[in-house]
Design an enzyme around this catalytic site. Structure first.
Site, PDB file in Angstrom:
ATOM      1  N   GLU A 151       0.795  -1.239   0.000  1.00 35.95           N
ATOM      2  CA  GLU A 151       0.000   0.000   0.000  1.00 35.95           C
ATOM      3  C   GLU A 151       0.828   1.291   0.000  1.00 35.95           C
ATOM      4  OE1 GLU A 151      -2.762  -0.533   3.250  1.00 35.95           O
ATOM      5  OE2 GLU A 151      -3.405  -2.465   2.493  1.00 35.95           O
ATOM      6  N   GLU A 256      -6.241 -10.774  -1.114  1.00 33.02           N
ATOM      7  CA  GLU A 256      -7.029 -10.545   0.112  1.00 33.02           C
ATOM      8  C   GLU A 256      -8.512 -10.448  -0.232  1.00 33.02           C
ATOM      9  OE1 GLU A 256      -5.522  -7.190   2.372  1.00 33.02           O
ATOM     10  OE2 GLU A 256      -3.445  -7.719   1.981  1.00 33.02           O
TER      11      GLU A 256
HETATM   12  O1  G3I Z   1      -5.779  -8.617  19.066  1.00 32.77           O
HETATM   13  C1  G3I Z   1      -6.345  -7.396  19.576  1.00 32.77           C
HETATM   14  C2  G3I Z   1      -7.203  -7.671  20.766  1.00 32.77           C
HETATM   15  O2  G3I Z   1      -6.399  -8.185  21.797  1.00 32.77           O
HETATM   16  C3  G3I Z   1      -7.894  -6.385  21.183  1.00 32.77           C
HETATM   17  O3  G3I Z   1      -8.781  -6.666  22.218  1.00 32.77           O
HETATM   18  C4  G3I Z   1      -8.671  -5.786  20.019  1.00 32.77           C
HETATM   19  C5  G3I Z   1      -9.316  -4.448  20.368  1.00 32.77           C
HETATM   20  O4  G3I Z   1      -9.385  -3.580  19.263  1.00 32.77           O
HETATM   21  O5  G3I Z   1      -7.782  -5.564  18.960  1.00 32.77           O
HETATM   22  C6  G3I Z   1      -7.170  -6.766  18.483  1.00 32.77           C
HETATM   23  O6  G3I Z   1      -6.311  -6.429  17.440  1.00 32.77           O
HETATM   24  C7  G3I Z   1      -6.916  -6.118  16.210  1.00 32.77           C
HETATM   25  C8  G3I Z   1      -6.385  -7.097  15.168  1.00 32.77           C
HETATM   26  O7  G3I Z   1      -6.868  -6.727  13.899  1.00 32.77           O
HETATM   27  C9  G3I Z   1      -6.793  -8.543  15.448  1.00 32.77           C
HETATM   28  O8  G3I Z   1      -8.183  -8.659  15.371  1.00 32.77           O
HETATM   29  C10 G3I Z   1      -6.514  -4.702  15.841  1.00 32.77           C
HETATM   30  O9  G3I Z   1      -7.120  -3.787  16.732  1.00 32.77           O
HETATM   31  C11 G3I Z   1      -6.956  -4.396  14.424  1.00 32.77           C
HETATM   32  O10 G3I Z   1      -6.427  -3.134  14.021  1.00 32.77           O
HETATM   33  C12 G3I Z   1      -6.425  -5.449  13.480  1.00 32.77           C
HETATM   34  O11 G3I Z   1      -6.948  -5.191  12.205  1.00 32.77           O
HETATM   35  C13 G3I Z   1      -6.286  -5.815  11.126  1.00 32.77           C
HETATM   36  C14 G3I Z   1      -5.848  -4.732  10.133  1.00 32.77           C
HETATM   37  O12 G3I Z   1      -5.310  -5.340   8.960  1.00 32.77           O
HETATM   38  C15 G3I Z   1      -4.749  -3.862  10.718  1.00 32.77           C
HETATM   39  O13 G3I Z   1      -3.598  -4.611  10.946  1.00 32.77           O
HETATM   40  C16 G3I Z   1      -7.256  -6.785  10.468  1.00 32.77           C
HETATM   41  O14 G3I Z   1      -7.492  -7.891  11.355  1.00 32.77           O
HETATM   42  C17 G3I Z   1      -6.670  -7.310   9.164  1.00 32.77           C
HETATM   43  O15 G3I Z   1      -7.649  -8.054   8.474  1.00 32.77           O
HETATM   44  C18 G3I Z   1      -6.254  -6.137   8.283  1.00 32.77           C
HETATM   45  O16 G3I Z   1      -5.638  -6.660   7.133  1.00 32.77           O
HETATM   46  C19 G3I Z   1      -5.259  -5.680   6.130  1.00 32.77           C
HETATM   47  C20 G3I Z   1      -4.012  -6.213   5.443  1.00 32.77           C
HETATM   48  O17 G3I Z   1      -3.007  -6.481   6.407  1.00 32.77           O
HETATM   49  C21 G3I Z   1      -3.509  -5.214   4.397  1.00 32.77           C
HETATM   50  N1  G3I Z   1      -4.561  -4.893   3.464  1.00 32.77           N
HETATM   51  C22 G3I Z   1      -5.817  -4.428   4.031  1.00 32.77           C
HETATM   52  C23 G3I Z   1      -6.333  -5.468   5.045  1.00 32.77           C
HETATM   53  C24 G3I Z   1      -7.661  -5.068   5.600  1.00 32.77           C
HETATM   54  O18 G3I Z   1      -7.535  -3.887   6.346  1.00 32.77           O
END
Ligand code: G3I
Length: 369
Positions: A151, A256
């Protein structure tokens, strides 16, 4: 042979022998999914069964992002990543590393010195080199392909003004690819982005490939993330990008894929991870189930895209969906927390949606000689 017509295209009816996505696309492209922590640690037996029976490639949804792998400078945490790799190897899967250089989910120390000031270009390049070298060399020969840069380009084709870009300049892209190649010369190296069907991003990605290739820097494939909605983008625009990237001599991967059925609070957010809106009940219309008419549109949309992938199977080497069941999807919490989406191929009870059987059938209807 009896010919059936299904959602606008025909396939030769076969005996019902194909029972998985990986079987359906065998010899054409890998079919992958993204694993969350519960799945990596095999704490979700029903999901585990689906992952092993349906998919032959995996990527860690979050566990290999730099904030998780190197939360403090020089202090790596490979526990979850090691388990992910062991899982993939035990199940003979094509392993993808996601992601080495991404503006999001990078630890804040990466860009600051001990006084809290922004680091120099030289320091940031050194940190990039150290991170990429440590991570790629740990899994040398085992992780087969890396999302090296994620990105870096905006919808209009301009550079994202990330810390990497602001401090290093556009050179950060070629450096990242060089460092990754030095750490594992055999690994496939990818540039990965969302909204790749947009003309601005398409043209800039083509320019990026040309630039890397002109300097002799390895780039193996372009990852088109494929975070889609029911009406965006048009299949034809997506196809233009597949053709444009393939014409530059790289493979294309759908990395994805998901299809949201929910309304968007703003049309222009693509998959911009920072977008965040407060929950509104009226923006969560399908809490009690997806109406039949929406389900029909959703299924046709998946079929249209898989039909496109099959049409270009010579250019596409992998199609990965971003999660196993609807319950796992990031779409439920983005860009608004607490909604109920239906973006994936398996429902919340771990059942294959009706469209999956159709995908099995037409996927297996055109075997390579
Ligand atoms: O694990 C913690 C948990 O302990 C906590 O209670 C909770 C509260 O918000 O957060 C949890 O972490 C979250 C994590 O996902 C696991 O669920 C983060 O807040 C959240 O920001 C994170 O989001 C991920 C996001 O990327 C940011 O890294 C999504 O799961 C994931 O699907 C998404 O994937 C991205 C790709 O890497 C790049 N392309 C876009 C795609 C979608 O956004």
């Amino acid at each position: 042979m009896l010919l059936l017509v299904c959602s606008g295209f025909s396939y030769a009816q076969k005996k019902a022998t194909v029972e998985s996505l990986k079987q359906a696309f065998e010899g054409k492209f890998y079919i992958g999914t993204a694993l969350n922590l519960n799945q990596i640690w095999e704490r979700d037996p029903a999901a585990d069964k689906l992952i092993k029976s349906q998919f032959n490639s995996i990527v860690a949804e979050n566990s290999m992002k730099s904030m998780h792998l190197q939360p403090q400078e020089g202090k790596f945490n490979f526990k979850d990543a090691d388990k992910f790799v062991a899982y993939g190897e035990a199940n003979n899967m094509f392993l993808i590393g996601h992601t080495l250089i991404w503006h999001s989910q990078a630890p804040s120390w990466f860009f600051k010195n001990e006084k809290g000031e922004e680091v120099s270009k030289e320091v940031l390049i050194e940190r990039m080199r150290n991170h990429i070298t440590a991570v790629v060399s740990r899994y040398k020969g085992r992780i087969k392909g890396w999302d090296v840069v994620n990105e870096a380009i905006l919808d209009d084709g301009s550079w994202r003004k990330s810390k990497f870009y602001n401090i290093i300049g556009e050179e950060f892209i070629e450096l990242a690819f060089k460092f990754a190649h030095a750490a594992d010369p055999d690994a496939e190296l990818y540039y990965n982005d969302y909204s790749m069907a947009l003309e601005g991003r398409r043209n800039s990605v083509v320019k990026m490939i040309k630039n890397l290739k002109s300097k002799g820097i390895k780039i193996s494939a372009i990852g088109m993330q494929g975070h889609l909605s029911l009406d965006f983008p048009k299949v034809e625009e997506f196809e233009k990008s597949i053709l444009a990237f393939a014409a530059e001599g790289v493979k294309v991967m759908i990395t994805e894929m998901d299809i949201t059925v929910l309304p968007m609070p703003n049309r222009n957010i693509g998959a911009q991870v920072e977008s965040n809106f407060a929950y509104k009940k009226e923006m969560n219309p399908y809490e009690d189930g997806l109406p039949k008419d929406k389900q029909t549109i959703f299924e046709k949309r998946y079929l249209d895209f898989f039909k496109l992938f099959l049409k270009h199977e010579d250019k596409i080497s992998r199609v990965t969906v971003w999660g196993v069941t609807d319950a796992d999807s990031w779409r439920n919490n983005w860009p608004m927390p607490g909604r109920t989406d239906y973006a994936l191929l398996f429902d919340r009870q771990y059942n294959a949606k009706p469209v999956v059987k159709q995908i099995y059938r037409f996927g297996s209807s055109k075997k390579k000689p």
